[in-house]
Motif scaffolding. Sequence first.
Motif, PDB file in Angstrom:
ATOM      1  N   VAL A 115       0.837  -1.202   0.000  1.00 38.00           N
ATOM      2  CA  VAL A 115       0.000   0.000   0.000  1.00 38.00           C
ATOM      3  C   VAL A 115       0.868   1.246   0.000  1.00 38.00           C
ATOM      4  N   ASN A 116       1.972   1.200   0.729  1.00 40.59           N
ATOM      5  CA  ASN A 116       2.908   2.319   0.773  1.00 40.59           C
ATOM      6  C   ASN A 116       3.425   2.652  -0.630  1.00 40.59           C
ATOM      7  N   GLY A 117       3.781   1.616  -1.388  1.00 37.20           N
ATOM      8  CA  GLY A 117       4.268   1.836  -2.751  1.00 37.20           C
ATOM      9  C   GLY A 117       3.193   2.423  -3.657  1.00 37.20           C
ATOM     10  N   ILE A 118       1.966   1.928  -3.505  1.00 39.06           N
ATOM     11  CA  ILE A 118       0.857   2.449  -4.320  1.00 39.06           C
ATOM     12  C   ILE A 118       0.606   3.919  -4.009  1.00 39.06           C
ATOM     13  N   LEU A 119       0.600   4.259  -2.728  1.00 38.84           N
ATOM     14  CA  LEU A 119       0.342   5.646  -2.329  1.00 38.84           C
ATOM     15  C   LEU A 119       1.447   6.569  -2.826  1.00 38.84           C
ATOM     16  N   ARG A 120       2.691   6.108  -2.774  1.00 39.54           N
ATOM     17  CA  ARG A 120       3.804   6.916  -3.292  1.00 39.54           C
ATOM     18  C   ARG A 120       3.615   7.185  -4.790  1.00 39.54           C
ATOM     19  N   GLY A 121       3.162   6.163  -5.505  1.00 42.37           N
ATOM     20  CA  GLY A 121       2.892   6.342  -6.930  1.00 42.37           C
ATOM     21  C   GLY A 121       1.773   7.329  -7.171  1.00 42.37           C
ATOM     22  N   LEU A 122       0.732   7.272  -6.328  1.00 46.39           N
ATOM     23  CA  LEU A 122      -0.396   8.198  -6.467  1.00 46.39           C
ATOM     24  C   LEU A 122       0.029   9.640  -6.205  1.00 46.39           C
ATOM     25  N   ILE A 123       0.973   9.836  -5.285  1.00 49.61           N
ATOM     26  CA  ILE A 123       1.457  11.189  -5.003  1.00 49.61           C
ATOM     27  C   ILE A 123       2.105  11.785  -6.247  1.00 49.61           C
ATOM     28  N   TYR A 124       2.937  10.982  -6.919  1.00 50.05           N
ATOM     29  CA  TYR A 124       3.599  11.466  -8.129  1.00 50.05           C
ATOM     30  C   TYR A 124       2.595  11.736  -9.249  1.00 50.05           C
ATOM     31  N   LEU A 125       1.584  10.871  -9.370  1.00 50.54           N
ATOM     32  CA  LEU A 125       0.564  11.084 -10.396  1.00 50.54           C
ATOM     33  C   LEU A 125      -0.261  12.329 -10.098  1.00 50.54           C
ATOM     34  N   TYR A 126      -0.582  12.520  -8.818  1.00 51.46           N
ATOM     35  CA  TYR A 126      -1.429  13.652  -8.431  1.00 51.46           C
ATOM     36  C   TYR A 126      -0.704  14.987  -8.601  1.00 51.46           C
ATOM     37  N   THR A 127       0.589  15.021  -8.282  1.00 49.72           N
ATOM     38  CA  THR A 127       1.344  16.276  -8.331  1.00 49.72           C
ATOM     39  C   THR A 127       2.178  16.423  -9.604  1.00 49.72           C
ATOM     40  N   ASN A 128       2.205  15.370 -10.437  1.00 51.07           N
ATOM     41  CA  ASN A 128       3.075  15.345 -11.620  1.00 51.07           C
ATOM     42  C   ASN A 128       4.539  15.528 -11.249  1.00 51.07           C
ATOM     43  N   GLY A 129       4.867  15.091 -10.032  1.00 48.40           N
ATOM     44  CA  GLY A 129       6.244  15.189  -9.574  1.00 48.40           C
ATOM     45  C   GLY A 129       6.662  16.575  -9.140  1.00 48.40           C
ATOM     46  N   ALA A 130       5.708  17.525  -9.103  1.00 47.83           N
ATOM     47  CA  ALA A 130       6.037  18.907  -8.738  1.00 47.83           C
ATOM     48  C   ALA A 130       5.745  19.169  -7.265  1.00 47.83           C
ATOM     49  N   TRP A 131       6.356  20.205  -6.720  1.00 47.95           N
ATOM     50  CA  TRP A 131       6.098  20.610  -5.345  1.00 47.95           C
ATOM     51  C   TRP A 131       4.760  21.339  -5.261  1.00 47.95           C
TER      52      TRP A 131
END
Length: 344
Positions: A126-142
């Motif tokens: 689940v931790n890995g999935i959530l980390r992936g969702l963070i990048y998708l949600y923010t497009n890797g930006a701050w």
Amino acid sequence: MEKVKKLLKARELTSLVFLIALFVIVGAMNPMFLDPSNVSACFNSSVVYTLVAVGMAFVLFIGEIDVSVGANLGLTAAVVGTMLRDGQSLVLAIIVAIVIGIVIGLINGWGVCVMGAPSLIFTLGVNGILRGLIYLYTNGAWVENLPKSFKDFASVNLIGSVSVYYCCIIALVIVIHLVLTRTRQGRYFVAVGDNAQGATLVGLPTFKTKMLAYVICAVMASIGGVIFCSRIGFVTPMSGNGYEMKAIAACVLGGISLAGGVGSVIGSAIGAVIMSSISYLLVFMGFSSNYDNAITGIILLVIVVIDAVIQHRSLVKNKHDRLLARVSQDAPAPSVQAEKGGEA
């Protein structure tokens, strides 16, 4: 007298003594640390860690673990940060954060309690999935440009130089401690962790208790994400990374057993202050804060080994006591032996 003995045996007392000794040692090395503003900074900086550690305590109480809290915190912080940046109300952002926590908690609870997956492996996934969702949600930006009033609230002090956030967290910890120790439902968490099968046999809601523990843990991490936004002022895709290790270390340092059924949220709160203060104390001791993660790992390893040894000795002692009890029950009574001797 009995209350004094009980207090001295409390596992969280050891962590409190360790915290005080740590502050005294650093103060002796660098007297500047003993300034009230510096000491209070250690407590103020532990707000988010305390929330995550207290939530983690519930999962450890039932004998499980949740290593997704860091990614949970990061995802919630990213969502809340973008909502506030785009002009959404704080109340709505907090509601969304709690919903995120509930959903993640239910997913973790489902995987561990329903599907029977090992808690470490499932929550790591689940931790890995959530980390992936963070990048998708923010497009890797701050996520930046948060409202100034929201960020400024983190610097508001309530008692001296102690922030209003930490005062609220202390009040929350006290309330949770009272619920866990003074109510029947609160004591279920420790009972289930001590003996899950036995708890089920006597009619305790084991499944419900475990699910609730995961939900509480996730919601606390999500609320921590909201406060993280306020204190830091920005969110990166890696925000919350490593918080799970510090939360586990804080709980174990505070006297909570990884085997479950032992400890208190007060101990986890004290442990959180210790873990969050390491990098701050290193600076006053003349070391680089880069040693923070290494010291955290060493502390965790040492405490886990000590806890394992204590658990093993306790198990051996209990088996020895049961053996002695059975032998004493099987032995003939002294009067019967005397009668047999007289007949002979």
